[in-house]
Scaffold this motif. Structure first.
Motif, PDB file in Angstrom:
ATOM      1  N   ALA A 163       0.823  -1.206   0.000  1.00  0.00           N
ATOM      2  CA  ALA A 163       0.000   0.000   0.000  1.00  0.00           C
ATOM      3  C   ALA A 163       0.859   1.259   0.000  1.00  0.00           C
ATOM      4  O   ALA A 163       0.583   2.218  -0.741  1.00  0.00           O
ATOM      5  CB  ALA A 163      -0.927  -0.006   1.221  1.00  0.00           C
ATOM      6  N   ARG A 164       1.906   1.259   0.819  1.00  0.00           N
ATOM      7  CA  ARG A 164       2.781   2.436   0.885  1.00  0.00           C
ATOM      8  C   ARG A 164       3.518   2.648  -0.440  1.00  0.00           C
ATOM      9  O   ARG A 164       3.641   3.786  -0.915  1.00  0.00           O
ATOM     10  CB  ARG A 164       3.792   2.271   2.020  1.00  0.00           C
ATOM     11  CG  ARG A 164       3.206   2.499   3.406  1.00  0.00           C
ATOM     12  CD  ARG A 164       4.192   2.097   4.500  1.00  0.00           C
ATOM     13  NE  ARG A 164       3.665   2.438   5.807  1.00  0.00           N
ATOM     14  CZ  ARG A 164       4.091   3.440   6.570  1.00  0.00           C
ATOM     15  NH1 ARG A 164       5.077   4.201   6.141  1.00  0.00           N
ATOM     16  NH2 ARG A 164       3.552   3.688   7.738  1.00  0.00           N
ATOM     17  N   GLN A 165       4.006   1.576  -1.031  1.00  0.00           N
ATOM     18  CA  GLN A 165       4.750   1.719  -2.275  1.00  0.00           C
ATOM     19  C   GLN A 165       3.839   2.083  -3.438  1.00  0.00           C
ATOM     20  O   GLN A 165       4.257   2.810  -4.344  1.00  0.00           O
ATOM     21  CB  GLN A 165       5.546   0.447  -2.546  1.00  0.00           C
ATOM     22  CG  GLN A 165       6.675   0.252  -1.550  1.00  0.00           C
ATOM     23  CD  GLN A 165       7.543  -0.954  -1.821  1.00  0.00           C
ATOM     24  OE1 GLN A 165       7.127  -1.892  -2.504  1.00  0.00           O
ATOM     25  NE2 GLN A 165       8.752  -0.949  -1.290  1.00  0.00           N
ATOM     26  N   ASP A 166       2.611   1.610  -3.415  1.00  0.00           N
ATOM     27  CA  ASP A 166       1.652   2.024  -4.448  1.00  0.00           C
ATOM     28  C   ASP A 166       1.397   3.523  -4.361  1.00  0.00           C
ATOM     29  O   ASP A 166       1.373   4.224  -5.385  1.00  0.00           O
ATOM     30  CB  ASP A 166       0.329   1.261  -4.294  1.00  0.00           C
ATOM     31  CG  ASP A 166       0.423  -0.183  -4.763  1.00  0.00           C
ATOM     32  OD1 ASP A 166       1.428  -0.533  -5.427  1.00  0.00           O
ATOM     33  OD2 ASP A 166      -0.499  -0.963  -4.453  1.00  0.00           O
ATOM     34  N   ARG A 167       1.192   4.023  -3.144  1.00  0.00           N
ATOM     35  CA  ARG A 167       0.966   5.464  -2.963  1.00  0.00           C
ATOM     36  C   ARG A 167       2.193   6.268  -3.385  1.00  0.00           C
ATOM     37  O   ARG A 167       2.082   7.317  -4.027  1.00  0.00           O
ATOM     38  CB  ARG A 167       0.596   5.768  -1.512  1.00  0.00           C
ATOM     39  CG  ARG A 167      -0.760   5.240  -1.076  1.00  0.00           C
ATOM     40  CD  ARG A 167      -1.199   5.866   0.237  1.00  0.00           C
ATOM     41  NE  ARG A 167      -0.295   5.555   1.331  1.00  0.00           N
ATOM     42  CZ  ARG A 167      -0.436   4.499   2.130  1.00  0.00           C
ATOM     43  NH1 ARG A 167      -1.437   3.643   1.942  1.00  0.00           N
ATOM     44  NH2 ARG A 167       0.407   4.295   3.132  1.00  0.00           N
ATOM     45  N   LEU A 168       3.359   5.766  -3.032  1.00  0.00           N
ATOM     46  CA  LEU A 168       4.593   6.460  -3.359  1.00  0.00           C
ATOM     47  C   LEU A 168       4.823   6.484  -4.867  1.00  0.00           C
ATOM     48  O   LEU A 168       5.222   7.507  -5.432  1.00  0.00           O
ATOM     49  CB  LEU A 168       5.767   5.797  -2.647  1.00  0.00           C
ATOM     50  CG  LEU A 168       7.111   6.528  -2.666  1.00  0.00           C
ATOM     51  CD1 LEU A 168       6.963   7.967  -2.181  1.00  0.00           C
ATOM     52  CD2 LEU A 168       8.120   5.780  -1.800  1.00  0.00           C
ATOM     53  N   SER A 169       4.565   5.360  -5.525  1.00  0.00           N
ATOM     54  CA  SER A 169       4.700   5.305  -6.991  1.00  0.00           C
ATOM     55  C   SER A 169       3.787   6.327  -7.646  1.00  0.00           C
ATOM     56  O   SER A 169       4.202   7.065  -8.554  1.00  0.00           O
ATOM     57  CB  SER A 169       4.357   3.906  -7.502  1.00  0.00           C
ATOM     58  OG  SER A 169       5.295   2.953  -7.068  1.00  0.00           O
ATOM     59  N   THR A 170       2.544   6.384  -7.197  1.00  0.00           N
ATOM     60  CA  THR A 170       1.590   7.338  -7.756  1.00  0.00           C
ATOM     61  C   THR A 170       2.058   8.768  -7.554  1.00  0.00           C
ATOM     62  O   THR A 170       1.993   9.598  -8.466  1.00  0.00           O
ATOM     63  CB  THR A 170       0.205   7.141  -7.109  1.00  0.00           C
ATOM     64  OG1 THR A 170      -0.261   5.817  -7.400  1.00  0.00           O
ATOM     65  CG2 THR A 170      -0.794   8.153  -7.645  1.00  0.00           C
ATOM     66  N   SER A 171       2.557   9.059  -6.363  1.00  0.00           N
ATOM     67  CA  SER A 171       3.022  10.410  -6.060  1.00  0.00           C
ATOM     68  C   SER A 171       4.214  10.798  -6.927  1.00  0.00           C
ATOM     69  O   SER A 171       4.285  11.922  -7.458  1.00  0.00           O
ATOM     70  CB  SER A 171       3.400  10.505  -4.583  1.00  0.00           C
ATOM     71  OG  SER A 171       3.944  11.766  -4.276  1.00  0.00           O
ATOM     72  N   GLU A 174       3.043  11.290 -10.600  1.00  0.00           N
ATOM     73  CA  GLU A 174       2.235  12.501 -10.739  1.00  0.00           C
ATOM     74  C   GLU A 174       3.085  13.760 -10.634  1.00  0.00           C
ATOM     75  O   GLU A 174       2.814  14.752 -11.313  1.00  0.00           O
ATOM     76  CB  GLU A 174       1.128  12.510  -9.693  1.00  0.00           C
ATOM     77  CG  GLU A 174       0.018  11.503  -9.978  1.00  0.00           C
ATOM     78  CD  GLU A 174      -1.095  11.550  -8.957  1.00  0.00           C
ATOM     79  OE1 GLU A 174      -0.898  12.212  -7.904  1.00  0.00           O
ATOM     80  OE2 GLU A 174      -2.146  10.927  -9.194  1.00  0.00           O
TER      81      GLU A 174
END
Length: 237
Positions: A163-171, A174
């Motif tokens: 979950a953390r890495q998915d959010r970080l990848s998106t950030s 973007e």
């Protein structure tokens, strides 16, 4: 004889191939095959073509020489055709598509970004943020927990890491997206959790690189951002 195809360019594109070797041992002589407004850079294809370092370097050197003078459609290593006529047929049949792709890539280069994270630092972050994970870890360390606790903790940590890495990848994507024309995500390998190629206009190249550097500094030493480029636009052909 079979021919090895390196790139497709406009027939008006400078073709400064002097001093470059083609693939093979001995190296093939570079030349062009033209059809209408398009040309392909080719050489004779060796019978035992493999992805050896020398041949990969020769392939890449052709792309870099051509891209220094304008827009290129770089083909992936290993593309061959039966003969010159087969190359001309492809250029003629797909002329509109190749021409449009050259137009869309005009003035652009590729950058590839990979990201990995220090596992120990990430685990410390998760334990600090999650009461449940911290409690499970303390029970395991104390020896008072049941035999299923390590598996329970491992599953919880794995979910939180994802979950953390998915959010970080998106950030990350973007943040850089506003400075790019296109992007291509690929499956990360090894310890990486992000692998993405960006199509960057040369006029935005300096700002793109600066923003990536600022992003790396902001995210800290526990995150390993690795940027490669400028590269031929392999991912966008």
């Amino acid at each position: 004889m079979a021919v090895y195809v390196y790139s497709i360019v406009a027939s008006t594109h400078p073709q400064r191939l002097d001093g470059l070797d083609g693939v093979g041992d001995p190296p093939g002589k570079l030349r062009t095959v033209s059809a209408g407004k398009l040309s392909a850079v080719v050489s004779e294809a060796p019978e035992d073509l493999r992805a050896k370092r020398r041949d990969l370097s020769a392939h890449q050197a052709v792309q870099e020489r051509l891209m220094a003078d304008g827009t290129v459609l770089p083909l992936q290593f290993g593309f061959t055709a039966t003969d010159d006529d087969a190359v001309r047929t492809v250029l003629e049949e797909d002329a509109d598509g190749f021409t449009e792709r050259l137009r869309s890539l005009e003035g652009c280069i590729e950058y590839h970004l990979k990201a990995a994270q220090d596992e120990d630092a990430l685990l410390r972050q998760i334990l600090a943020a999650s009461d449940e994970a911290r409690s499970l870890n303390e029970q395991i360390k104390s020896g008072h927990g049941g035999p299923d606790l390590p598996l329970t903790l491992g599953e919880k940590v794995a979910r939180e890491v994802q979950a953390r890495q998915d959010r970080l990848s998106t950030s990350i994507v973007e943040t850089l997206r506003s400075l790019t024309r296109d992007e291509r995500m690929t499956q990360p390998t090894g310890d990486d959790f992000l692998s993405v190629s960006f199509l960057v206009a040369r006029e935005h190249e300096d700002r793109f690189r600066t923003t990536e550097k600022e992003l790396a500094d902001e995210l800290g030493a526990d995150l390993d951002l690795r940027l490669r480029g400028p590269l031929p636009t392999y991912s966008f052909v």
